[in-house]
Structures are given as structure tokens and as C-alpha cells.
Design a protein around this motif. Sequence first.
Motif, PDB file in Angstrom:
ATOM      1  N   ALA A 116      28.809  36.618 -17.578  1.00 24.58           N
ATOM      2  CA  ALA A 116      27.887  35.757 -18.310  1.00 24.58           C
ATOM      3  C   ALA A 116      28.556  34.465 -18.755  1.00 24.58           C
ATOM      4  N   LYS A 117      29.868  34.495 -19.025  1.00 22.93           N
ATOM      5  CA  LYS A 117      30.564  33.287 -19.439  1.00 22.93           C
ATOM      6  C   LYS A 117      31.971  33.267 -18.893  1.00 22.93           C
ATOM      7  N   ASP A 118      32.336  32.120 -18.346  1.00 24.41           N
ATOM      8  CA  ASP A 118      33.707  31.859 -17.943  1.00 24.41           C
ATOM      9  C   ASP A 118      34.515  31.701 -19.231  1.00 24.41           C
ATOM     10  N   PRO A 119      35.664  32.398 -19.371  1.00 24.02           N
ATOM     11  CA  PRO A 119      36.406  32.312 -20.628  1.00 24.02           C
ATOM     12  C   PRO A 119      36.921  30.907 -20.945  1.00 24.02           C
ATOM     13  N   VAL A 120      37.135  30.075 -19.937  1.00 25.56           N
ATOM     14  CA  VAL A 120      37.660  28.733 -20.167  1.00 25.56           C
ATOM     15  C   VAL A 120      36.544  27.725 -20.372  1.00 25.56           C
ATOM     16  N   ARG A 121      35.581  27.667 -19.479  1.00 22.94           N
ATOM     17  CA  ARG A 121      34.539  26.642 -19.506  1.00 22.94           C
ATOM     18  C   ARG A 121      33.260  27.087 -20.206  1.00 22.94           C
ATOM     19  N   GLY A 122      33.052  28.386 -20.390  1.00 18.56           N
ATOM     20  CA  GLY A 122      31.839  28.871 -21.048  1.00 18.56           C
ATOM     21  C   GLY A 122      30.603  28.853 -20.170  1.00 18.56           C
ATOM     22  N   GLU A 123      30.773  28.674 -18.856  1.00 18.96           N
ATOM     23  CA  GLU A 123      29.650  28.655 -17.920  1.00 18.96           C
ATOM     24  C   GLU A 123      29.497  30.023 -17.273  1.00 18.96           C
ATOM     25  N   PRO A 124      28.294  30.349 -16.803  1.00 18.67           N
ATOM     26  CA  PRO A 124      28.123  31.600 -16.057  1.00 18.67           C
ATOM     27  C   PRO A 124      28.903  31.545 -14.743  1.00 18.67           C
ATOM     28  N   VAL A 125      29.372  32.708 -14.310  1.00 19.41           N
ATOM     29  CA  VAL A 125      30.125  32.825 -13.060  1.00 19.41           C
ATOM     30  C   VAL A 125      29.328  33.710 -12.114  1.00 19.41           C
ATOM     31  N   PHE A 126      29.184  33.263 -10.857  1.00 25.59           N
ATOM     32  CA  PHE A 126      28.391  33.969  -9.864  1.00 25.59           C
ATOM     33  C   PHE A 126      29.270  34.383  -8.688  1.00 25.59           C
ATOM     34  N   GLN A 127      28.818  35.392  -7.955  1.00 28.42           N
ATOM     35  CA  GLN A 127      29.479  35.881  -6.748  1.00 28.42           C
ATOM     36  C   GLN A 127      28.508  35.729  -5.587  1.00 28.42           C
ATOM     37  N   LEU A 128      29.008  35.261  -4.442  1.00 27.75           N
ATOM     38  CA  LEU A 128      28.166  35.134  -3.253  1.00 27.75           C
ATOM     39  C   LEU A 128      27.724  36.511  -2.775  1.00 27.75           C
TER      40      LEU A 128
END
Length: 137
Positions: A116-128
Motif C-alpha cells: 500500500a505504501k513505499d516506505p521511502v516515497r509513500g506511494e503505492p507499489v504494484f507488481q506486473l
Amino acid sequence: MYHHSTSVARQGFGSAAGLLEPSAPGSDAMHFQRCTWCGTAMYQRLLCPVCQGSDLRTERSEGVGIVRHSTVVHRNTPAARNVSMIEMAEGFVVRGRVMGPLISIHSGGRVRLSAAKDPVRGEPVFQLLDEPCRAWS
């Protein structure tokens, strides 16, 4: 256009307060808002972009979407990273990062929420979801 509500006091607080409520710790779910007046889905907004309503309810996303745009960013990082605009199945668009080889991330690629959140940028992270194309052997 103004829509008069029967409860002005309820409309003032609305469900947008759900934005300020912390989610469960360790939860990797993505939440979005849906306008109760016009049904528009949006991500992290205080007012509906269509009708300007403030009565928003928080819903949980399935976490599946399609890459609409992706670009590679080289600044402020030791290695290249991608920034993608993902259109989720529920109808809202979110900015996030797609994991995988940069060459395999393209418009129209299907993705699933990984964190739900990238620990550095705070953006969601997705997988192809789709298998990337491989070179002919």
C-alpha cells in the motif's frame, strides 16, 4: 450545481473524515473514496472533482489495475526508477511505482497492488501480472 441535502450537519463532516482515520497496522490494502452523490471514485481527495460534494465514503480497492502511463526518472536516486499512472478497476487513477524490469513496464500492462505504501516515497507499489516479453533464443 448545488444539491441540497436533508442533513446539512452530516454533510459538513461527511465520510471524508475517514481519510484521517489510521488504517490497521500491517494492512496492505488500498482505500479510496467514492462520492455518495454522483458515485465518482477518487484517490485521496477531500472534495469530489465532478460535483464538488464533500460526502465521501471510504471503500477498499481490489488492488488490480492497468498502467496508463509510465516514465523513468533518474534524478534524486542512485538508480533509475519508474513513476506510473495506474487506472484501478474501481475507476480511479493513482500515481505509484511498478516493480519489475523497466523495459517491461508499458501502457496497457496489468498490475496488482504489492504494498500500500513505499516506505521511502509513500506511494503505492504494484507488481506486473503479465509475463514480460523475452528475447528469442
